[in-house]
Write an enzyme that holds these catalytic residues in place. Sequence first.
Site, PDB file in Angstrom:
ATOM      1  N   ARG A   1      23.082  38.005  28.904  1.00  0.00           N
ATOM      2  CA  ARG A   1      22.122  38.939  29.493  1.00  0.00           C
ATOM      3  C   ARG A   1      22.890  39.993  30.295  1.00  0.00           C
ATOM      4  O   ARG A   1      23.627  39.640  31.219  1.00  0.00           O
ATOM      5  CB  ARG A   1      21.154  38.173  30.416  1.00  0.00           C
ATOM      6  CG  ARG A   1      20.249  39.080  31.218  1.00  0.00           C
ATOM      7  CD  ARG A   1      19.234  38.319  32.085  1.00  0.00           C
ATOM      8  NE  ARG A   1      18.450  39.271  32.828  1.00  0.00           N
ATOM      9  CZ  ARG A   1      18.417  39.352  34.166  1.00  0.00           C
ATOM     10  NH1 ARG A   1      19.081  38.493  34.918  1.00  0.00           N
ATOM     11  NH2 ARG A   1      17.704  40.287  34.750  1.00  0.00           N
TER      12      ARG A   1
ATOM     13  N   HIS B   1      18.116  47.215  36.161  1.00  0.00           N
ATOM     14  CA  HIS B   1      18.677  46.319  37.185  1.00  0.00           C
ATOM     15  C   HIS B   1      19.155  47.211  38.337  1.00  0.00           C
ATOM     16  O   HIS B   1      20.315  47.190  38.712  1.00  0.00           O
ATOM     17  CB  HIS B   1      19.791  45.454  36.593  1.00  0.00           C
ATOM     18  CG  HIS B   1      20.048  44.186  37.354  1.00  0.00           C
ATOM     19  ND1 HIS B   1      20.034  42.931  36.761  1.00  0.00           N
ATOM     20  CD2 HIS B   1      20.321  43.957  38.665  1.00  0.00           C
ATOM     21  CE1 HIS B   1      20.298  41.995  37.677  1.00  0.00           C
ATOM     22  NE2 HIS B   1      20.489  42.598  38.837  1.00  0.00           N
TER      23      HIS B   1
ATOM     24  N   GLU C   1      13.616  41.695  38.851  1.00  0.00           N
ATOM     25  CA  GLU C   1      13.235  41.480  40.245  1.00  0.00           C
ATOM     26  C   GLU C   1      12.564  42.674  40.922  1.00  0.00           C
ATOM     27  O   GLU C   1      13.122  43.275  41.852  1.00  0.00           O
ATOM     28  CB  GLU C   1      14.455  41.061  41.066  1.00  0.00           C
ATOM     29  CG  GLU C   1      15.174  39.848  40.515  1.00  0.00           C
ATOM     30  CD  GLU C   1      16.263  39.329  41.446  1.00  0.00           C
ATOM     31  OE1 GLU C   1      16.667  40.050  42.372  1.00  0.00           O
ATOM     32  OE2 GLU C   1      16.696  38.175  41.260  1.00  0.00           O
TER      33      GLU C   1
ATOM     34  N   ASN D   1      14.214  34.295  38.071  1.00  0.00           N
ATOM     35  CA  ASN D   1      15.471  34.128  38.797  1.00  0.00           C
ATOM     36  C   ASN D   1      15.189  33.237  39.987  1.00  0.00           C
ATOM     37  O   ASN D   1      14.277  33.513  40.775  1.00  0.00           O
ATOM     38  CB  ASN D   1      16.008  35.473  39.300  1.00  0.00           C
ATOM     39  CG  ASN D   1      16.414  36.398  38.155  1.00  0.00           C
ATOM     40  OD1 ASN D   1      16.432  35.990  36.995  1.00  0.00           O
ATOM     41  ND2 ASN D   1      16.742  37.632  38.496  1.00  0.00           N
TER      42      ASN D   1
ATOM     43  N   TYR E   1      16.983  31.177  43.253  1.00  0.00           N
ATOM     44  CA  TYR E   1      18.151  30.905  44.097  1.00  0.00           C
ATOM     45  C   TYR E   1      17.877  29.885  45.199  1.00  0.00           C
ATOM     46  O   TYR E   1      18.714  29.061  45.510  1.00  0.00           O
ATOM     47  CB  TYR E   1      18.696  32.211  44.705  1.00  0.00           C
ATOM     48  CG  TYR E   1      19.393  33.044  43.652  1.00  0.00           C
ATOM     49  CD1 TYR E   1      20.701  32.767  43.283  1.00  0.00           C
ATOM     50  CD2 TYR E   1      18.724  34.067  42.990  1.00  0.00           C
ATOM     51  CE1 TYR E   1      21.337  33.500  42.289  1.00  0.00           C
ATOM     52  CE2 TYR E   1      19.346  34.803  41.987  1.00  0.00           C
ATOM     53  CZ  TYR E   1      20.657  34.513  41.649  1.00  0.00           C
ATOM     54  OH  TYR E   1      21.285  35.225  40.655  1.00  0.00           O
TER      55      TYR E   1
ATOM     56  N   GLU F   1      18.311  33.924  35.817  1.00  0.00           N
ATOM     57  CA  GLU F   1      19.430  33.841  36.762  1.00  0.00           C
ATOM     58  C   GLU F   1      19.289  32.590  37.607  1.00  0.00           C
ATOM     59  O   GLU F   1      18.193  32.270  38.086  1.00  0.00           O
ATOM     60  CB  GLU F   1      19.456  35.017  37.760  1.00  0.00           C
ATOM     61  CG  GLU F   1      19.875  36.331  37.182  1.00  0.00           C
ATOM     62  CD  GLU F   1      19.879  37.454  38.229  1.00  0.00           C
ATOM     63  OE1 GLU F   1      20.038  37.180  39.441  1.00  0.00           O
ATOM     64  OE2 GLU F   1      19.707  38.612  37.818  1.00  0.00           O
TER      65      GLU F   1
HETATM   66  C1  PNW Z   1      19.684  38.848  42.452  1.00  0.00           C
HETATM   67  N1  PNW Z   1      17.091  38.495  48.421  1.00  0.00           N
HETATM   68  O1  PNW Z   1      19.623  39.596  43.621  1.00  0.00           O
HETATM   69  C2  PNW Z   1      20.102  39.876  41.432  1.00  0.00           C
HETATM   70  O2  PNW Z   1      19.336  39.922  40.263  1.00  0.00           O
HETATM   71  C3  PNW Z   1      21.554  39.894  41.149  1.00  0.00           C
HETATM   72  O3  PNW Z   1      21.919  41.189  40.791  1.00  0.00           O
HETATM   73  C4  PNW Z   1      22.323  39.375  42.340  1.00  0.00           C
HETATM   74  O4  PNW Z   1      23.707  39.520  42.207  1.00  0.00           O
HETATM   75  C5  PNW Z   1      21.932  37.915  42.522  1.00  0.00           C
HETATM   76  O5  PNW Z   1      20.528  37.769  42.650  1.00  0.00           O
HETATM   77  C6  PNW Z   1      22.594  37.251  43.716  1.00  0.00           C
HETATM   78  O6  PNW Z   1      22.197  37.838  44.911  1.00  0.00           O
HETATM   79  C7  PNW Z   1      18.981  39.238  44.786  1.00  0.00           C
HETATM   80  O7  PNW Z   1      17.569  38.974  49.470  1.00  0.00           O
HETATM   81  C8  PNW Z   1      19.438  39.826  45.961  1.00  0.00           C
HETATM   82  O8  PNW Z   1      16.049  37.814  48.441  1.00  0.00           O
HETATM   83  C9  PNW Z   1      18.821  39.570  47.148  1.00  0.00           C
HETATM   84  C10 PNW Z   1      17.708  38.740  47.191  1.00  0.00           C
HETATM   85  C11 PNW Z   1      17.230  38.151  46.030  1.00  0.00           C
HETATM   86  C12 PNW Z   1      17.884  38.406  44.829  1.00  0.00           C
END
Ligand code: PNW
Length: 457
Positions: free
Chosen positions: A77, A121, A166, A299, A301, A361
């Site tokens: 991707r 992106h 996102e 995505n 995290y 992601e």
């Molecule tokens: C995502 N937050 O970014 C992106 O899709 C990627 O480009 C990035 O490198 C990856 O996650 C890691 O950070 C985010 O603050 C950045 O909530 C910030 C946030 C969430 C996603």
Amino acid sequence: MTTLRFPTEFVWGVATSSYQIEGAALEDGRGESIWDRFSKTPGKVRDGTNGDVACDHYHRFREDIALMKGLGIRHYRFSVAWPRILPEGRGKVNQAGLDFYSRLVDALLEAGIEPFVTLYHWDLPQVLQDEGGWAKRSTAEAFAEYAGVVAKSLGNRVKKWITHNEPWCASILSHHLGIHAPGLKDYRTALAASHHLLLSHGLAVPLIRAASPGAEVGITLNLTPSEPASPSAADHDAARHFDGHFNRWFLDPLFGRRYPVDIIADYVAAGHLPPEGLTVVQPGDFETIAVKCDFLGINYYNRTVLRSDKVPEAQNEPRQVFLAPEKEWTEMGWEVHPNGLRDTLLRVHLDYRPRKIYVTENGASYSTPPGADGRVKDEQRLAFLREHFAAAHRAMEAGVPLAGYFVWSLMDNFEWDRGYSQRFGIVWVDYKTQQRIPKDSALWYRGVIAENAVQVP
Ligand code: PNW
């Protein structure tokens, strides 16, 4: 040891994005993007860096494809940089930009790697920002034009398309919290931007389908389980609000509903919207946004734990309310909470019923450097991925139609406002020499792909 087997057709991949890896910011007619402007504005990126060179992927893509091939990766991707294709945002097409992605796609297919292309992106052409950017409806129309141009050029070979990455980040994080480009701090602008991002998705999908017969088309959202820190009614209300503002605001219109009425009411009460609500919505917009898609990209995290006295959006840092000191945290300051992935997948499946889901992601930031032997022993990342793969497997056992999983990221890269200080790659990048070293997590991932199974203790 238990062996968790995945379905035969399961898609294992890695993900990157244009501004974070390409470099060559001034080459072959690429126009300026809002991330060029933002990262070169003093104080915006923590270590004062930018994406001018990044991983120099623009010149090294063949080497990077060979690296993926060596790791057994068969799905990749990446994103297309809008200002390479339409340096002025709309109108005149820069053929050299299209040619780059055409060569990239050919080389991927040659190596037996299927491209998943994200159209946005976050690198909006700066000229469009100068006209008002995503706060303006005309930017949604420009995006549709851009999507059509890319799909016409690559649509005979690319069969997996993601319109946006996102939209919460592209609207709220960047126009209200001011952390990402264009660095604005105005809630009304941010909400207008969120609507135009969603609208642009709806406008683009039919154009992509027309230019890329048989393709799967979807959108990627970043989602987080929103949990109250205590059983108190006030903490529950904070969690409701955060969930609505972060998850439901985007999910609801994509799946045929209106913007959540509780959140509209919260915004009006807080003065973020006028009493009439979100006035940029025009008749027909919800029908456009709710265009049927083939999949939803998610995505994931971390989770978010909310306390009523610290609603994240009222702060500069969106996520500093987490109260789980016993848990492990990555170098981003994000809690490691694998079961939140299962919870998110299950919730989306039960509440919205997308036809298919890809985790587009998931990954972790740990800066573990190469040792004297040249090896990068990133045990924490390996454990993080293993636990999250297992959580995804639990979701599938519970009925979630999960079709694939992309690790963020193929290689260390420019981590937005954190610059190069955060390393998410399963491949180490030495930014002085541009040498790549597959980390232990990458070698382990090669085994997962080969076996189509994950071994858990
Ligand atoms: C995502 N937050 O970014 C992106 O899709 C990627 O480009 C990035 O490198 C990856 O996650 C890691 O950070 C985010 O603050 C950045 O909530 C910030 C946030 C969430 C996603």
